[in-house]
Design a protein around this motif. Structure first.
Motif, PDB file in Angstrom:
ATOM      1  N   LEU A  20       0.860  -1.181   0.115  1.00  0.00           N
ATOM      2  CA  LEU A  20      -0.206  -0.006  -0.073  1.00  0.00           C
ATOM      3  C   LEU A  20       0.897   1.234  -0.082  1.00  0.00           C
ATOM      4  N   THR A  21       1.951   1.114   1.077  1.00  0.00           N
ATOM      5  CA  THR A  21       2.980   2.306   0.776  1.00  0.00           C
ATOM      6  C   THR A  21       3.510   2.712  -0.611  1.00  0.00           C
TER       7      THR A  21
ATOM      8  N   LYS B 217       1.998   1.960  -3.507  1.00  0.00           N
ATOM      9  CA  LYS B 217       1.139   2.037  -4.288  1.00  0.00           C
ATOM     10  C   LYS B 217       0.806   3.656  -4.151  1.00  0.00           C
ATOM     11  N   ALA B 218       0.538   4.006  -2.841  1.00  0.00           N
ATOM     12  CA  ALA B 218       0.367   5.441  -2.540  1.00  0.00           C
ATOM     13  C   ALA B 218       1.311   6.332  -3.156  1.00  0.00           C
ATOM     14  N   PHE B 219       2.665   6.073  -3.075  1.00  0.00           N
ATOM     15  CA  PHE B 219       3.851   6.879  -3.452  1.00  0.00           C
ATOM     16  C   PHE B 219       3.582   7.001  -5.201  1.00  0.00           C
ATOM     17  N   SER B 220       3.330   5.726  -5.452  1.00  0.00           N
ATOM     18  CA  SER B 220       3.264   5.757  -7.227  1.00  0.00           C
ATOM     19  C   SER B 220       1.957   6.505  -7.452  1.00  0.00           C
ATOM     20  N   LYS B 221       0.884   6.613  -6.890  1.00  0.00           N
ATOM     21  CA  LYS B 221      -0.166   7.342  -7.326  1.00  0.00           C
ATOM     22  C   LYS B 221       0.230   8.977  -7.201  1.00  0.00           C
ATOM     23  N   ARG B 222       1.009   9.305  -6.323  1.00  0.00           N
ATOM     24  CA  ARG B 222       1.544  10.467  -6.232  1.00  0.00           C
ATOM     25  C   ARG B 222       2.569  10.822  -7.276  1.00  0.00           C
TER      26      ARG B 222
ATOM     27  N   GLY C  53       9.403   4.654  -3.158  1.00  0.00           N
ATOM     28  CA  GLY C  53       8.320   3.935  -2.658  1.00  0.00           C
ATOM     29  C   GLY C  53       8.714   2.794  -1.890  1.00  0.00           C
TER      30      GLY C  53
END
Length: 271
Positions: A42-43, A45-50, A57
């Motif tokens: 999840l970490t 993916k969160a960095f990837s979305k931003r 990430g």
């Protein structure tokens, strides 16, 4: 045997309690492992979305995994009756001793943090560091993964990367190709220069700005050397480099301009 049976009968409730506690500890541990992996994913993916560099990430994801795993381990130990307060103190003392023994690993971790903070490169960059070169794939807690052009994977300790010079070939949008072309001393230098310029003018990948350079570099032992320095986009560097070398050779051949090889003249004198 009969004594054991009596002991089991007398302590059956205690045995069941400890078995239940042990089973619960195992369940907590396995769920915690799943949660640790989930936290890492999840970490990332969160960095990837931003649109944060995926290497960053991955690094933060590894840290999240380690934190959740450590918390899970303490919860599982607490469930089986181990006093976690004293256990943490023991871990602290053991950690100090292990830290002294594993100074290299701690150095790698500190170097990994510096890589994330200073950002000398990002995922996908082609770098040269610690005597190795390759494209950055992942930045881990203790190491960085590089992939060479021939598809080899290099696992570099972070301390080895940060302890020396880092050459980042991908950071800038443009790169200069440096070629040294030698012609014979009998060749017409003006004609040779015009041939080299014509090859550069016909290459569409060469940038107009900055302008290319074609100039006499030196009068070497066996040749007069020209320096040829065009600018190209970083992504076009190697394809343009290879094509220029081939086209320059063909153009000089068509103009009957010799590209000499090292040679030595020996003069014999008779007495």
């Amino acid at each position: 045997m009969e004594t054991i049976v009596h002991w089991v009968d007398d302590n059956s409730s205690l045995i069941i309690h400890h078995l239940f506690q042990g089973l619960l500890a195992l369940i907590i541990f396995f769920i915690g492992m799943k949660l640790a992996k989930l936290a890492a994913n999840l970490t990332e993916k969160a960095f990837s979305k931003r649109k944060v560099d995926k290497a960053v990430g991955a690094f933060v994801g590894n840290i999240a995994y380690s934190i959740v795993f450590a918390a899970t381990l303490l919860m599982a130990l607490s469930q089986v009756g181990i006093e976690t307060t004293s256990f943490v103190a023991i871990l602290g003392a053991a950690g100090l001793a292990i830290g002294l023994a594993l100074q290299g690993s701690l150095s790698n971790f500190a170097s990994g943090v510096l890589i994330i903070i200073l950002r000398p490169f990002k995922s996908g960059d082609y770098i040269e560091a610690g005597g190795k070169a390759g494209s950055v794939q992942r930045i881990e807690i203790f190491s960085t993964e590089l992939r060479t052009p021939d598809n080899k994977v290099i696992i570099m300790p972070n301390s080895a990367i940060m302890s020396g010079a880092i050459v980042n070939y991908s950071r800038e949008k443009t790169r200069r190709i440096d070629l040294v072309i030698g012609v014979s001393y009998e060749a017409d230098l003006r004609e040779a220069k015009n041939v080299l310029k014509s090859v550069l003018d016909k290459e569409p990948r060469i940038l107009k700005e900055p302008a290319y350079t074609v100039a006499v570099l030196e009068m070497a032992d066996s040749s007069v050397n020209f320096v040829v320095r065009p600018w190209v986009s970083t992504s076009d560097y190697w394809p343009t480099y290879f094509d220029l070398v081939e086209n320059i050779k063909l153009a000089l051949d068509d103009a009957n301009i010799e590209i000499p090889f090292p040679q030595m003249d020996v003069h014999l004198h008779k007495d």
